[in-house]
Structure formats: structure tokens, C-alpha cells
Design an enzyme around this catalytic site. Sequence first.
Site, PDB file in Angstrom:
ATOM      1  N   ASN A 186       0.875  -1.180   0.000  1.00  0.00           N
ATOM      2  CA  ASN A 186       0.000   0.000   0.000  1.00  0.00           C
ATOM      3  C   ASN A 186       0.911   1.229   0.000  1.00  0.00           C
ATOM      4  O   ASN A 186       1.497   1.564   1.023  1.00  0.00           O
ATOM      5  CB  ASN A 186      -0.885  -0.045   1.261  1.00  0.00           C
ATOM      6  CG  ASN A 186      -1.721   1.206   1.433  1.00  0.00           C
ATOM      7  OD1 ASN A 186      -1.779   2.057   0.546  1.00  0.00           O
ATOM      8  ND2 ASN A 186      -2.389   1.321   2.578  1.00  0.00           N
ATOM      9  N   LYS A 188       0.163   4.246  -0.303  1.00  0.00           N
ATOM     10  CA  LYS A 188      -0.467   5.442   0.306  1.00  0.00           C
ATOM     11  C   LYS A 188      -0.208   6.678  -0.573  1.00  0.00           C
ATOM     12  O   LYS A 188      -0.149   6.562  -1.785  1.00  0.00           O
ATOM     13  CB  LYS A 188       0.042   5.623   1.741  1.00  0.00           C
ATOM     14  CG  LYS A 188      -0.167   4.352   2.569  1.00  0.00           C
ATOM     15  CD  LYS A 188      -0.049   4.567   4.041  1.00  0.00           C
ATOM     16  CE  LYS A 188      -0.289   3.228   4.746  1.00  0.00           C
ATOM     17  NZ  LYS A 188      -0.292   3.326   6.185  1.00  0.00           N
ATOM     18  N   GLU A 202      -7.211   4.610   7.593  1.00  0.00           N
ATOM     19  CA  GLU A 202      -6.970   6.043   7.308  1.00  0.00           C
ATOM     20  C   GLU A 202      -8.171   6.646   6.584  1.00  0.00           C
ATOM     21  O   GLU A 202      -8.512   7.810   6.795  1.00  0.00           O
ATOM     22  CB  GLU A 202      -5.664   6.204   6.501  1.00  0.00           C
ATOM     23  CG  GLU A 202      -4.449   5.958   7.391  1.00  0.00           C
ATOM     24  CD  GLU A 202      -3.220   5.410   6.678  1.00  0.00           C
ATOM     25  OE1 GLU A 202      -3.157   5.451   5.435  1.00  0.00           O
ATOM     26  OE2 GLU A 202      -2.312   4.929   7.379  1.00  0.00           O
ATOM     27  N   GLU A 226      -5.901  -5.102  10.298  1.00  0.00           N
ATOM     28  CA  GLU A 226      -4.889  -4.071  10.536  1.00  0.00           C
ATOM     29  C   GLU A 226      -5.205  -3.326  11.825  1.00  0.00           C
ATOM     30  O   GLU A 226      -6.001  -2.381  11.828  1.00  0.00           O
ATOM     31  CB  GLU A 226      -4.890  -3.066   9.383  1.00  0.00           C
ATOM     32  CG  GLU A 226      -4.585  -3.669   8.035  1.00  0.00           C
ATOM     33  CD  GLU A 226      -3.957  -2.641   7.105  1.00  0.00           C
ATOM     34  OE1 GLU A 226      -2.816  -2.859   6.708  1.00  0.00           O
ATOM     35  OE2 GLU A 226      -4.594  -1.630   6.802  1.00  0.00           O
ATOM     36  N   GLY A 254       1.875   2.189  10.814  1.00  0.00           N
ATOM     37  CA  GLY A 254       2.818   3.289  10.693  1.00  0.00           C
ATOM     38  C   GLY A 254       3.460   3.707  12.012  1.00  0.00           C
ATOM     39  O   GLY A 254       4.104   4.739  12.087  1.00  0.00           O
ATOM     40  N   SER A 268       2.884  -2.213  10.483  1.00  0.00           N
ATOM     41  CA  SER A 268       4.325  -2.280  10.739  1.00  0.00           C
ATOM     42  C   SER A 268       4.932  -3.651  10.452  1.00  0.00           C
ATOM     43  O   SER A 268       5.871  -4.066  11.139  1.00  0.00           O
ATOM     44  CB  SER A 268       4.642  -1.810  12.160  1.00  0.00           C
ATOM     45  OG  SER A 268       4.227  -0.461  12.326  1.00  0.00           O
TER      46      SER A 268
HETATM   47  P1  PGA Z   1       2.409   0.147   7.746  1.00  0.00           P
HETATM   48  O1  PGA Z   1       0.997   0.366   7.009  1.00  0.00           O
HETATM   49  O2  PGA Z   1       2.985  -1.128   7.206  1.00  0.00           O
HETATM   50  O3  PGA Z   1       3.229   1.366   7.357  1.00  0.00           O
HETATM   51  O4  PGA Z   1       2.125   0.076   9.197  1.00  0.00           O
HETATM   52  C1  PGA Z   1       0.132  -0.697   6.766  1.00  0.00           C
HETATM   53  C2  PGA Z   1      -1.138  -0.191   6.116  1.00  0.00           C
HETATM   54  O5  PGA Z   1      -1.570   0.908   6.427  1.00  0.00           O
HETATM   55  O6  PGA Z   1      -1.744  -0.884   5.275  1.00  0.00           O
END
Ligand code: PGA
Length: 259
Positions: free
Chosen positions: A9, A11, A97, A167, A173, A213
Amino acid sequence: MRQPIIAGNWKMYKNVNEAIELVNNIKREVYDVANVGIVVCPTFTNLSDVGQMLVENNVALGAQNCYWEKEGAFTGEVSVDMLKSVGCKYVIIGHSERRKYFGETDETVNMRIKAAIESEIVPILCVGETLEEREASKTIEIVETQIKGALKGFSEKDIVSLVIAYEPVWAIGTGLTATPDQAQEIHAAIRKLIAELYSDVLASSMRIIYGGSAKPENIEELMREEDIDGGLIGGASLKPESFIDMIKKTSKLYEGTKD
Ligand code: PGA
């Protein structure tokens, strides 16, 4: 056996040139990986260019969201058919998000999934609890409510290809990862819920992936868990070497003991 999925992802990162460079680096290193479903999800503006690099490739294209109407006066929105026209095979729906910053609800998630199913794009439905909800021991209740709301009105046939991403919001993040035990507990609860709502057959074939993460250092311990079938990777998918490493580690694990 469920084929694992490792999805990146991206983002709101990478301009078009950076996105092309990233996908080229990934493609070059994973062309011979056949036992992992590999997906990259760039921003809308980069889908078309990245999609052109992925024609007839083992890396599939995914989007980060979609709108439920086919077309119309909906300024700023993108329909599923538009995603399909640039080569998208997957779409992330209901990411935390989106829920937190853009007012996404279980009801709008449901409408987006319906549109994706109708256009035969695989939805990656994201669910997960906040830290306060976990601390109040409400994780399973929250995740079950999100899944029931998201899947309302769908038959087993409708959601046969659906992927669920667990998640935990507190892990996204933040550098905090759910432990393999914590993640496995919720993945197993999700699979049980799918069995109750639909059937054992669907529950045992559905891919339930983990996000929050995940990185090269922890992907193997997560992937060894029985009910974890891959990862939705944010930060670590933006660097080719870490994303490639996670794909290769997953592939190796599935060649070996995990089945
Ligand atoms: P991250 O994000 O691996 O940076 O924690 C995962 C996600 O939001 O799908």
C-alpha cells in the site's frame, strides 16, 4: 492451500517517475516467484503508468479506494470500471486512514465492496481496532461489527475472492507490530466468523492478511501462524529491497513447511 498475498500500500507516496522506478525494481527481482500473489497499490494518478509496466506480469495492480457509482457528477471520485480500464485487479477498501480522515463507514465500505464485486475486482477489506478499543477488550467485537457491516447482503458466491486485511490501527505506521499470537487470535476469530456467516468451505479458502508495521524482520514469524495468509505492507513496501525481501521470505516459507 491458500495462496499467500503480499500487497504494497503505497499510500500518498511517490510521483509517477518514482512509482515507475519502484515497480521496475520489484518486477526485476520477483519475476520467478509463482507461489505468492504480489500486489502493488499506487495512488490514482500513477495507476495507469504503473499498470502499463505490469501487463501480463506476476505483479498485480491494485487501487487504494474506489467509488460505488459507475459514473456521474461526483467530483474527485474514481469508479471501479475506471480502475479496471487501467489494469487494476484489486482494490483496498475501508482502510483505517479512510475511516479516520475521510468519514468512511461500514455502510460506505459495503457499497464500495458491492461495486468492486460487480466489476470483478478483488476487494481487500480492511478492519481493525484502535488502541482504546483493544485496551477495553473490544477487539473481536469491533472487528466482527466491521465485517458484518461490510459484508451485509452478500452471498457466499459474491465474496468468494474477497481478501480481509486485519490491521490493528495502533500498529499502522507506528513501528508497533501485533505479536504473532495477537494477530493469530484475531485472524482465527475472523475465520470463525466467516464460517458462521457463510460456510466452513469459504472460511477455509478466504485469505486473511495482516497489516501494521510488518517488515522484513517480522514477516516470517507472522506468516508462520496458521491463519495469517500474507501482509498488507505500508512503509516497508516503499523500499524495493524490503518489499522484495518480504515476498521472497514468504515464498520460501510456503515452499517449506507452511501449507
Ligand atoms: P504500515 O501500514 O505497514 O506502514 O504500518 C500498513 C497499512 O496501512 O496498510
